[in-house]
Design an enzyme around this catalytic site. Structure first.
Site, PDB file in Angstrom:
ATOM      1  N   LYS A 110       0.855  -1.189   0.000  1.00  0.00           N
ATOM      2  CA  LYS A 110       0.000   0.000   0.000  1.00  0.00           C
ATOM      3  C   LYS A 110       0.880   1.223   0.000  1.00  0.00           C
ATOM      4  O   LYS A 110       2.019   1.172   0.445  1.00  0.00           O
ATOM      5  CB  LYS A 110      -0.880   0.027   1.256  1.00  0.00           C
ATOM      6  CG  LYS A 110      -2.145   0.826   1.083  1.00  0.00           C
ATOM      7  CD  LYS A 110      -3.127   0.058   0.240  1.00  0.00           C
ATOM      8  CE  LYS A 110      -4.524   0.610   0.284  1.00  0.00           C
ATOM      9  NZ  LYS A 110      -5.488  -0.440  -0.053  1.00  0.00           N
TER      10      LYS A 110
HETATM   11  N1  GLU Z   1      -7.186   0.008  -3.171  1.00  0.00           N
HETATM   12  C1  GLU Z   1      -7.953  -1.168  -3.480  1.00  0.00           C
HETATM   13  C2  GLU Z   1      -7.983  -2.119  -2.290  1.00  0.00           C
HETATM   14  O1  GLU Z   1      -7.863  -1.703  -1.168  1.00  0.00           O
HETATM   15  C3  GLU Z   1      -7.521  -1.832  -4.777  1.00  0.00           C
HETATM   16  C4  GLU Z   1      -6.093  -2.293  -4.823  1.00  0.00           C
HETATM   17  C5  GLU Z   1      -5.658  -2.769  -6.194  1.00  0.00           C
HETATM   18  O2  GLU Z   1      -6.468  -2.835  -7.093  1.00  0.00           O
HETATM   19  O3  GLU Z   1      -4.468  -3.058  -6.323  1.00  0.00           O
HETATM   20  O4  GLU Z   1      -8.219  -3.288  -2.424  1.00  0.00           O
END
Ligand code: GLU
Length: 421
Positions: free
Chosen positions: A107
């Site tokens: 993240k």
């Molecule tokens: N931000 C989204 C999540 O928390 C998507 C992450 C992604 O598609 O890599 O799952």
């Protein structure tokens, strides 16, 4: 410490510990999985429109790479901090493992309120942040995507920045891109679509008719807005919606389309000032405690805590957001017989279609939207069935069952690969 200030990383570790204990994960593997593998902090300058230079702080955390390249979104928010990003990265590891896509978890985040920036400032901040974390990124290394307050345009700038450095176009380094530069059809709606599928599946298990269900959604962005619309189309009565401007309640159901059109017409892109017959305004806190069948927290973490869990009136909570329920609140909800479909399952639709986007980009072969949605449904419903059946069998909350499946997969991969050197 009241859970409202619960540290998300401590919550994530607590959730992991429960699963590791039940699974009897060896101590060494447990120690590896309890902490992120890599953390990059960056402080970087951005030229502002008034001629000044401002320094911003951001992070990219890779929790685990045992099952493949790191995957996870990037958020822009004034309250971003390292422990939050660590928690979100760890949750991505479990999410990808649970739905069995070949990724580890990561993240990123920048401490900024993007609403305070002009479009030019937002682009420069995005391009410089992408440059700062580019040492970690690549289609086979780490693939970012949108998260809170980031969108397809921001992903386009990131992809372009990485491509300019390389000297050729690298579509598969980012997902959630606009469709005209290699984004996947169906990606924008995928998280909300997945959430709506989880409501449908739970309703089936509880022999409930969707037409008889009242739904409350906290968050009216990419997740909450789409989930509200799709659930409305499936026959549910969406009685409550909230965004950062506050909550809106209408007993006979809200007009989701009209609310979306209102938001699109506002410069601040919010529901502030929205009015409709028979609709009552209320706070975000009050919204969570409305009488309803399904509550969908689809905004930020730490919304259902030990302070309000006993007052939640929904019988079913489906977590569109990451980490909206603290471990203390989970215990209260379980005691009260409230079913929680956990984040790592409920909101996995986004990363599943991100995976499809990455695969399509690498193959340079694109699918139609019907194909994407069908494959998404198959993966989501398959994961749901596995979790639901395990929970029934072992009389566990759905979150614990989901963690058992996910943590076992990551532990197995870590064990099989062995400790280097
Ligand atoms: N931000 C989204 C999540 O928390 C998507 C992450 C992604 O598609 O890599 O799952």
């Amino acid at each position: 410490m009241p859970s409202e200030q619960a540290n998300p990383f401590h919550s994530a570790q607590q959730q992991f510990d429960v699963a590791a204990e039940l699974l009897n994960i060896p101590e060494g593997i447990r120690a590896i999985l309890r902490v992120p593998q890599r953390e990059l902090s960056v402080n970087f300058p951005v030229k502002m429109d008034n001629g000044s230079t401002k320094v911003f702080t951001g992070y990219r955390v890779q929790h685990n790479l045992s099952r493949g390249p790191a995957k996870g979104g990037i958020r822009y928010h004034p309250q971003v901090d390292l422990d939050e990003v660590r928690a979100l990265a760890m949750w991505m590891t479990w999410k990808c493992a649970l739905v069995n896509i070949p990724y580890g978890g990561a993240k990123g985040g920048v401490i900024v309120d993007p609403r305070q920036l002009t479009l030019g400032e937002l682009e420069r901040l995005t391009r410089r942040f992408a440059t700062e974390i580019s040492i970690l990124l690549g289609p086979e290394k780490d693939i970012p995507a949108p998260d809170v307050n980031t969108n397809a345009q921001i992903m386009a700038w990131m992809m372009d920045t990485i491509s300019m450095h390389r000297g050729y176009t690298v579509p598969a380094v980012i997902t959630g891109k606009p469709v005209n530069i290699g984004g996947s059809l169906g990606r924008a709606d995928a998280t909300g679509r997945g959430v709506s599928l989880m409501v449908r599946e739970m309703a089936r298990r509880q022999n409930r008719n969707l037409e008889s269900m009242a739904v409350v959604v906290q968050g009216f962005g990419n997740v909450g807005g789409v989930a509200a619309q799709l659930l409305h189309e499936m026959g549910c009565r969406v009685v409550g919606i909230a965004d950062a401007s506050g909550g809106y309640y209408r007993r006979n159901g809200l007009d989701i389309r009209a609310m979306q059109a209102y938001v699109a017409s506002q410069p601040q892109r919010s529901l502030a000032g929205y009015k409709a017959d028979g609709m009552e305004p209320l706070s975000n806190a009050e919204l969570l405690e409305l009488p309803c069948d399904v509550l969908i927290p689809a905004a930020m973490e730490n919304q259902i805590t030990d302070l309000n869990a006993s007052r939640i009136r929904a019988r079913l909570v489906v977590e569109g957001a990451n980490g909206p329920t603290t471990p203390a609140a989970d215990a209260v909800l379980a005691d009260r017989g409230v079913t929680v479909v956990p984040d790592i399952l409920a909101n996995a639709g986004g990363v599943i279609v991100s995976y499809f986007e990455w695969v399509q980009g690498l193959q340079e072969f694109f699918w139609d939207e019907h194909d994407v949605n069908q494959k998404l449904e198959r993966v989501m419903v398959g994961a749901f069935e596995q979790v639901y059946n395990l929970a029934q069998e072992r009389r566990l909350p759905l979150r614990t069952a989901a963690y058992l499946v996910a943590v076992q997969r990551v532990a197995d991969a870590t064990l099989t690969r062995g400790v280097y050197p």
